[in-house]
Scaffold this active site. Structure first.
Site, short mmCIF file in Angstrom:
data_model
loop_
_atom_site.label_atom_id
_atom_site.label_comp_id
_atom_site.label_asym_id
_atom_site.label_seq_id
_atom_site.Cartn_x
_atom_site.Cartn_y
_atom_site.Cartn_z
N ASP A 80 35.19 38.07 45.24
CA ASP A 80 35.56 39.11 44.29
C ASP A 80 34.37 39.59 43.46
OD1 ASP A 80 36.93 40.22 41.66
OD2 ASP A 80 38.51 40.06 43.15
N ALA B 274 39.33 42.72 42.83
CA ALA B 274 39.32 43.19 44.22
C ALA B 274 40.31 42.42 45.09
CB ALA B 274 37.91 43.07 44.80
N ASP B 275 40.41 41.11 44.89
CA ASP B 275 41.33 40.31 45.69
C ASP B 275 42.78 40.78 45.51
OD1 ASP B 275 39.29 38.79 46.67
OD2 ASP B 275 39.63 37.08 45.36
N VAL B 276 43.19 40.95 44.26
CA VAL B 276 44.58 41.34 44.00
C VAL B 276 44.80 42.81 44.35
CG1 VAL B 276 46.37 41.52 42.24
CG2 VAL B 276 44.85 39.54 42.27
N ALA C 63 45.51 42.98 47.90
CA ALA C 63 46.90 42.59 48.18
C ALA C 63 47.85 43.77 47.98
CB ALA C 63 47.30 41.42 47.29
#
Length: 383
Positions: free
Chosen positions: A139, A163-165, A168
């Site tokens: 991230d 960025a990760d979420v 998703a």
């Protein structure tokens, strides 16, 4: 009432955060999530501390209402078993580096031979094309390159995995769009989600502002350059946020704190530095509780800053059942997607690795003898 994605079967090959959150949101909307884990430990998050009940707490938080099957996709019999699961699945979700699924023989084009209606979503750091596609990253790396971190006054690790979420959410968006398209065309589709790109819209305002005006990151109207959109500290050193962008909210703030002379200083560039000093001096005269009592009802975009562990005590979050702790003290957080036709929330169980192997195979048409043979070969794990 039936949930929106009831009857939709997802084969989730992902590990850790982006894929886990993506399939969790799909599960909250009623999808049947099958975690396909390898026989050598499965999802790494299972063993990441802190631990509770023999599992990583984050794993327990992000994998409720899912089932687990163990398949060795490097074994020919394991691949054949996976192909049969694909035949009655709707979605495959994967998070490998580009090229890995081709080497395993489970890429989108291969799987369309077994199910032309399959929807295939790839989550990767940089996307399936471009010069960075094979680079490692997390991230912090993604937000470093896409303008998010560069918009802060002093670049530092952010207080969230943006960025990760975001990846998703983009995965869920792409999957639901592809499901809608399939209703009209009867054909599946491939979704290429880059975590790096998924977070770019978070810096859209800063990108436009800095490109148009030349204002450096950290000095824009919403990134530290304005007194009306800033974090201040109370006399007991508690952080407070003020986001009085619109004139009406700024006027409400100034009148409530009995500083009407500040109203004309709202958006004057030459006033911002001194105005920040004046506002901080004001906030230093009362405790956070006192400011909350005074400003929370003033309609001026004032909010106390809450530590992550304390959000479960917030009346708004409690009233909408957005997050909480289960009976064992393990935190949970639900999907923010709400359909008025069915907004029920079920805090379901978390699967042990391979717990549902036999049941999932039986559902896809494997006989008891076939399952026993697969287990004996090591191609699938025991329940």
């Amino acid at each position: 009432m039936t949930k929106a994605l009831y009857g939709i079967k997802v084969l989730d090959l992902t590990r850790l955060l982006p894929g886990g959150v993506c399939s969790l949101m799909l599960a909250d909307m009623g999808a049947n999530i099958v975690k396909v884990e390898d026989p050598h430990g499965g999802d790494y998050a299972r063993y990441m501390p802190p631990m509770s009940g023999g599992m990583g707490v984050f794993f327990r938080t992000s994998n409720r209402n899912k089932r687990s099957i163990v398949i060795d996709l490097k074994a020919e019999q394991g691949c054949d078993a996976f192909y049969k699961l694909v035949q009655d699945a709707d979605i495959v979700l994967e998070g490998f580096r580009p090229g890995v699924t081709q080497r395993l023989g489970i890429d989108y084009h291969t799987l369309t031979h077994y199910n032309p209606r399959i929807i295939y979503c790839s989550l990767s750091g940089w996307g399936q094309s471009g010069p960075y596609k094979l680079l490692s990253g997390h991230d912090l790396n993604y937000v470093s390159l896409n303008g998010v971190l560069g918009s802060t006054r002093t670049p530092h690790p952010l207080g969230a995995q943006i960025a990760d979420v975001a990846g998703a959410y983009v995965g869920v968006m792409g999957i639901t769009a592809a499901l809608f398209k399939r209703e009209r065309t009867n054909a599946g589709d491939y979704i290429d989600v880059a975590l790096h790109e998924s977070a770019m819209p978070f810096s859209m305002v800063q990108f436009v502002e800095s490109s148009a005006t030349g204002v450096a990151g950290g000095a824009g109207s919403l990134t530290g350059g304005s007194a009306f959109y800033e974090v201040y500290f109370s006399s007991d050193d508690q952080p407070l946020s003020l986001g009085a962008i619109e004139p009406k909210f700024w006027k409400n703030f100034c009148e409530t704190v009995e500083k009407p002379a500040w109203i004309p200083r709202h958006v004057k560039p030459s006033e911002q530095a001194s105005l920040k000093t004046d506002i901080q001096a004001l906030f230093s005269t009362k405790t956070a509780d006192e400011w909350d009592d005074l400003l929370s009802g003033a309609d001026c975009c004032f909010t106390r800053i809450t530590a992550p562990q304390d959000i479960v005590n917030d009346p708004q979050i409690k009233s909408r059942q957005m997050a909480g702790l289960d009976d064992e003290g393990v935190p949970w957080m639900r999907s923010p997607v709400r359909l008025i036709s069915d907004d029920t929330f079920v805090l379901g169980s978390v699967p042990q690795q391979g717990e549902h192997t036999h049941a999932i195979l039986e559902e896809s048409g494997f006989s008891v003898e076939e399952i026993d043979a697969l287990v004996a070969s090591g191609a699938v794990g025991k329940a």
